[in-house]
Scaffold this motif. Structure first.
Motif: not given
Length: 210
Positions: A56, A83, A94, A97, A105
């Motif tokens: 990320v 991610f 989160a 994502s 995630y």
């Protein structure tokens, strides 16, 4: 189908890429590195990937922006993205994502077994989809009458061979479904349902010909 599935690893830190490669080394796949979002997008132009592991927090184009570009492209929009980010990331990471199209995630440091298990199932699903695509092409050729009426021997051979291949994929799908249930990973639900639908559709077409 002999080519091994490729996984795109995207992280600006060399040590993280090395760690990911080590975690995945026991799996039958080819890891491909990208040190930035820009490098990842270039890699996606000419190479087909089963899965993307995407950091990320990267300088320049971050993971969210990279994912946005990936999902806008027709050729790459269906590639699953997981991610990866550090545990002290912002609390909305989160949500962002999943909003960006990620299937999962994970926060660092993550359990290597968990990541390896997730990747293994996605690779299995990718390989099964490739085999189904090949077999669907065989079935379309048969329906289109590419085998002429005089080729009786070929006609007698192609359907049993296709049925045998499809049965092997169906057996593998059951095994992968059990593995997915053991991992308790809800991110696999959509991929499993899509593959199940494709299997049912191809089996119905084959049964109609038989």
């Amino acid at each position: 189908m002999s080519d091994r599935a490729k996984i795109l690893l995207v992280d600006d830190r060399e040590e993280n890429l090395i760690a990911l490669e080590a975690i995945l080394s026991s799996l039958d796949l080819v890891p491909v590195r990208a040190r930035s979002g820009e490098e990842a997008l270039k890699a996606l132009l000419n190479t087909e990937f089963a899965l993307i592991l995407l950091d990320v927090r990267m300088p320049g184009m971050d993971g969210f922006e990279t994912a946005s570009h990936i999902k806008r492209r027709e050729r790459t929009r269906n590639i699953p993205i997981i991610f990866l980010t550090v545990v002290d990331s912002a609390p909305d990471y989160a949500f962002r994502s999943y909003a960006a199209g990620a299937v999962d995630y994970l926060t660092k440091p993550f359990d290597p077994w968990v990541l390896r298990a997730k990747v293994a199932v996605f690779v299995e699903l990718y390989n099964m989809n490739r085999r189904l695509t090949e077999q669907a092409s065989m079935l379309r050729d048969r329906l289109a009458g590419e085998l002429s009426p005089g080729d009786a021997a070929d006609q007698a051979a192609v359907l049993p061979e296709l049925s045998r291949r499809l049965a092997a994929v169906e057996d593998e799908f059951i095994r992968v479904g059990e593995l997915a249930r053991k991992t308790g990973d809800p991110s696999l639900t959509g991929a499993l349902a899509d593959l199940s639908h494709r299997l049912d559709h191809l089996r119905a077409g084959l049964d109609a010909l038989s």
